[in-house]
Scaffold this active site. Structure first.
Site, short mmCIF file in Angstrom:
data_model
loop_
_atom_site.label_atom_id
_atom_site.label_comp_id
_atom_site.label_asym_id
_atom_site.label_seq_id
_atom_site.Cartn_x
_atom_site.Cartn_y
_atom_site.Cartn_z
N PRO A 193 -0.81 2.81 4.85
CA PRO A 193 -1.80 3.39 3.95
C PRO A 193 -3.02 2.47 3.78
CG PRO A 193 0.40 3.72 3.09
CD PRO A 193 0.55 2.83 4.28
N TYR A 194 -2.79 1.14 3.78
CA TYR A 194 -3.92 0.20 3.72
C TYR A 194 -4.89 0.46 4.88
CZ TYR A 194 -6.45 -4.17 4.72
OH TYR A 194 -7.41 -5.09 5.03
N GLY A 195 -4.33 0.54 6.11
CA GLY A 195 -5.17 0.77 7.29
C GLY A 195 -5.92 2.09 7.19
N SER A 238 0.81 -1.22 0.00
CA SER A 238 0.00 0.00 0.00
C SER A 238 0.84 1.27 0.00
CB SER A 238 -0.98 -0.01 1.18
OG SER A 238 -0.34 0.05 2.44
N THR A 285 -7.03 3.44 4.42
CA THR A 285 -8.19 3.29 3.52
C THR A 285 -9.31 2.53 4.22
OG1 THR A 285 -7.37 1.24 2.44
CG2 THR A 285 -6.80 3.34 1.39
#
Ligand code: NAD
Length: 320
Positions: free
Chosen positions: A148-150, A90, A152
């Site tokens: 960044p995944y978390g 991510s 989103t």
């Protein structure tokens, strides 16, 4: 009979959920765009037992672009699991896919569901907590994602609240904690550990191995998700955690005992965005949905190893 839409139906968790719904006699409209994150053959194989089942319709399309209102016509509820999963990709240019497949696709699902008056149960993640302020972590603890995944996934949760307030969306969010079991994604630790043990290859261990995860068996995750559709309070978020947080090294030792082989560890630096520890407080889901995890890590890993042994050729061919 009830008719449900399942997004991400060809994925790891989505395929198990679809199977469980069909087993209970429901109709399922499954949607998946077969993203290239991992091999298409793996996703085709995930669908093999359900593809021709009566009551199952597969739509191969992208939730971030296709018109969604027709998809929801005649549907009684939406299980929204489609996403670009995984923490590590991510960063950098990879983020574009996370914005498209998590944020934008989810906004479109929420919009269409709100307009259709249909309940959505959606997959969030323990990644929203980052290194949490307290353990076991209650849903009300302030989320501080490390990746960044978390971010989103947390944004999807906030989006859900906007749609509750602005359009009266009936939505329930599930924070899954490190899900494992048969068909686990090939980028996830257990799948890679088991494949390495069975092939006698080194396993690239990121960090010390002392990172602790509240590993959760996929069958328990499916049960929690089904209960959320039936009993979840509108607008609620629920932790879905396995109940016995374990370090990665201890989990590897369990895999060693099950396979009767010793892991060769290839130690690498810690991965960016990985939390040191996750541990779910499951008191809310226990009291409101009467759910608790039923599968111990040793039991669940034995099932996953058995599955990996039975699919060894296929897994090797698809790069797992
Ligand atoms: P997965 O990658 O196996 O499944 C996701 C599926 O969604 C894939 O088949 C992919 O092709 C599909 N998809 C992605 N973008 C799409 C789009 N725009 N349109 C249609 N289909 C699309 O992942 P999984 O491990 O089964 O995860 C399922 C859900 O659970 C995800 O939302 C993930 O973020 C969440 N989650 C998983 C875990 C875990 O440990 N596996 C933990 C926390 C949260």
């Amino acid at each position: 009979m009830t008719r449900y839409a399942v997004t991400g139906c060809a994925g790891f968790i989505g395929s198990h959920l679809t199977e469980a719904l069909l087993d209970r006699g429901h109709e399922v409209v499954g949607v998946d765009s077969f993203t290239a994150y991992y091999a298409r053959e793996r996703k085709e194989s995930n669908l093999s037992s359900i593809r021709d089942a009566a009551g199952f319709t597969l739509i191969e399309d992208d939730l971030s672009t296709r018109p969604l209102m027709p998809l929801l016509s005649g549907v009684d509820g939406v299980f929204h699991l489609a996403a670009q999963a995984g923490v590590r990709d991510s960063w950098g240019d990879g983020f574009v896919a996370y914005v498209r497949d998590n944020l934008h696709a989810t906004q479109r699902v929420f919009q269409a569901a709100a307009e259709s008056g249909v309940r959505v149960v959606f997959a969030s993640s323990s990644s929203v907590y980052g290194d949490a302020e307290s353990y076991p972590t209650h849903e009300d603890v302030r989320p501080l994602p490390l990746s960044p995944y978390g971010v989103t996934k947390l944004a999807c949760e906030h989006l859900a609240q906007s749609y509750v307030a602005g359009m009266g969306l009936d939505v329930v969010g599930m924070r899954y904690f490190s899900v494992y079991g048969p068909r686990q994604r090939p980028d996830m630790a257990f799948q890679r550990v088991i494949a390495a043990l069975l092939d006698g290859r080194p396993f690239p261990l990121l960090g010390t191995g002392r990172q602790v995860r509240d590993f959760t068996y996929v069958g328990d995750v499916v049960a929690a998700t089904l209960s959320a559709m039936e009993l979840g309070r509108p607008g609620r978020i629920y932790n879905v955690g396995g109940g016995s947080p374990t370090s990665l090294l201890d989990a590897i030792h369990i895999c060693e005992r099950i396979t009767g082989r010793q892991a060769i560890l290839d130690r690498r630096p810690v991965a960016r965005g990985d939390a040191r520890r996750t541990s779910a407080d499951v008191s809310r889901i226990a009291s409101e949905l009467a759910w608790r995890p039923r599968t111990t890590l040793a039991e669940g890993l034995a099932v996953q190893v058995d599955w990996a042994l039975r699919h060894a050729d296929q897994l090797a061919a698809s790069g797992a």
